[in-house]
Design an enzyme around this catalytic site. Structure first.
Site, PDB file in Angstrom:
ATOM      1  N   LYS A 153       0.825  -1.205   0.000  1.00 39.94           N
ATOM      2  CA  LYS A 153       0.000   0.000   0.000  1.00 39.94           C
ATOM      3  C   LYS A 153       0.855   1.250   0.000  1.00 39.94           C
ATOM      4  O   LYS A 153       1.946   1.268   0.568  1.00 39.94           O
ATOM      5  CB  LYS A 153      -0.909   0.028   1.239  1.00 39.94           C
ATOM      6  CG  LYS A 153      -2.027  -0.982   1.243  1.00 39.94           C
ATOM      7  CD  LYS A 153      -2.904  -0.752   2.462  1.00 39.94           C
ATOM      8  CE  LYS A 153      -4.102  -1.675   2.479  1.00 39.94           C
ATOM      9  NZ  LYS A 153      -4.957  -1.419   3.651  1.00 39.94           N
ATOM     10  N   ARG A 197     -10.739  12.730   5.403  1.00 38.60           N
ATOM     11  CA  ARG A 197     -11.419  13.608   4.448  1.00 38.60           C
ATOM     12  C   ARG A 197     -12.836  13.094   4.234  1.00 38.60           C
ATOM     13  O   ARG A 197     -13.204  12.028   4.723  1.00 38.60           O
ATOM     14  CB  ARG A 197     -10.680  13.612   3.103  1.00 38.60           C
ATOM     15  CG  ARG A 197     -10.492  12.200   2.525  1.00 38.60           C
ATOM     16  CD  ARG A 197      -9.804  12.225   1.184  1.00 38.60           C
ATOM     17  NE  ARG A 197      -9.396  10.926   0.722  1.00 38.60           N
ATOM     18  CZ  ARG A 197     -10.191  10.023   0.160  1.00 38.60           C
ATOM     19  NH1 ARG A 197     -11.484  10.288   0.018  1.00 38.60           N
ATOM     20  NH2 ARG A 197      -9.712   8.860  -0.256  1.00 38.60           N
TER      21      ARG A 197
END
Length: 375
Positions: A38, A172
């Site tokens: 990742k 977010r």
């Protein structure tokens, strides 16, 4: 989920040092295969790769690093153990600067393609009430430990036994936020603006009521029948679905140009109903009513996914897309008729233009003028 910290992978065989390669292989061996590479910046989206064996580790690390550098400007990666099958669950969090933190329930986004969530829904079908309560408590506890402020999503993987593992936090508002907004009745975008201005949360956890079921489908301008290639072009027809409990977020309109670059996302389609069977039916109808002409989209693929028995029953996991076999869309009777009419008109026009026109010698101006010439 075990995380092995930061590392800087090699970018190409030419620049790789033996120490770098050995370090990467050792860390992968500690995590165990299969594993996920990742991006430290992007999490589970761009810059992530699944590695099934040591043979493909270096190649996958190079590929992930290049993509992460291009998208996020940072090629640092980390490794974690892959869980398959599993369920991908997100808890929506809101926190103010006075230490108040609430959750708006959870969403399941296990229908994944290229690490993007194609379908997301709330509540998560994979959880029972006890598991759901523990997940909410854990997500809020994590947010409190870091004194989180603003809107965010705590992301977890849930195994077949119902055990959940924290993977990352998206700090977010996420694309699928409308799902949590419809179920909770909270305008998450508006709340985020208030929180950024230093105002307290407008609602407490005790006042919050989660009602009904919401489902979101991601509509992309790409061609599923050609390896999901981007499909830029001009929208000739763009008819949005409507009705109670249907919401569409899009930048599209008739005459709009879909760019080749940037993300292929064209529209977010979200529906709400009193329960899951009604929400599934409403999503089916909305997808059928959504008309897009001018570019290829994944709309036909979404229409097939929402009628798949495992999705209808809510018994799917992150391997859902691997098991799906998509058929190219067939034209309905109305569209076949329209195409036949258009083809006939085009053929007639072409035939008319290709037939030579011979002037009438009796009535033409050329014949009349020629009779006045002296013999």
């Amino acid at each position: 989920v075990e995380e092995m910290g930061y590392l800087t992978p090699v970018h190409s065989p030419e620049s790789a040092t033996t120490d770098e390669v050995d370090k990467l292989r050792a860390m992968a061996a500690d995590v165990g295969y299969p594993l996920v590479i990742k991006s430290c910046r992007g999490g589970r989206g761009r810059g992530s790769r699944v590695v099934d064996s040591p043979d493909s580790l270096i190649e996958m690390a190079q590929s992930a690093a290049r993509e992460a550098k291009r998208i996020y400007g940072d090629d640092r990666l980390y490794l974690e153990r892959a869980m398959s099958p599993s369920h991908y669950v997100v808890v929506q969090i809101l926190g103010d600067d006075q230490g108040n933190i609430i959750h708006l329930g959870e969403r399941e986004g296990s229908v994944l393609l290229h690490n993007q969530k194609m379908i997301e829904e709330s509540p998560a079908p994979c959880l029972n009430d006890e598991q759901r309560a523990r997940l909410w408590t854990t997500a809020v506890d994590i947010a409190q430990k870091i004194n989180y402020q603003g809107a965010g999503g705590m992301e977890f993987l849930v195994d077949e036994a119902g055990n959940f593992y924290f993977t990352e936090m998206k700090t977010r508002i996420q694309i699928e936020h409308a799902v949590s907004g419809m179920v909770s009745g909270v305008n998450i975008v508006q709340e985020q603006i208030r929180l950024a201005a230093g105002e307290p949360l407008s609602i407490s956890q005790d006042e919050l009521e989660l009602r009904g079921w919401a489902i979101h489908c991601r509509i992309n301008a790409e061609d599923p029948w050609r390896n999901f290639m981007p499909s830029p072009g001009k929208l000739i027809n763009f008819r949005l679905p409507g009705g109670p409990g249907v919401r569409v977020d899009t930048y599209g309109y008739v005459g709009c140009n879909i760019p080749l670059r940037y993300d292929s996302l064209l529209a977010n389609l979200t529906v709400w109903a009193e329960d899951r069977p009604a929400a599934v039916r409403r999503m089916r109808r909305a997808l059928q009513d959504f008309k897009i002409v001018g570019v290829q989209t994944n709309l036909p693929m979404q229409q097939q996914m929402v009628v798949e028995p495992s999705f209808v029953e809510g018994e799917y996991d992150t391997n859902f897309m691997r098991r799906m076999e998509f058929a190219a869309p067939e034209l309905d009777e109305l569209r076949r008729r329209d195409l036949a009419i258009a083809a006939a008109v085009a053929f007639a026009a072409r035939s008319h233009l290709s037939t030579p026109v011979v002037p009438d010698r009796v009535t033409s101006g050329w014949h009349r003028s020629s009779r006045r010439l002296p013999v």
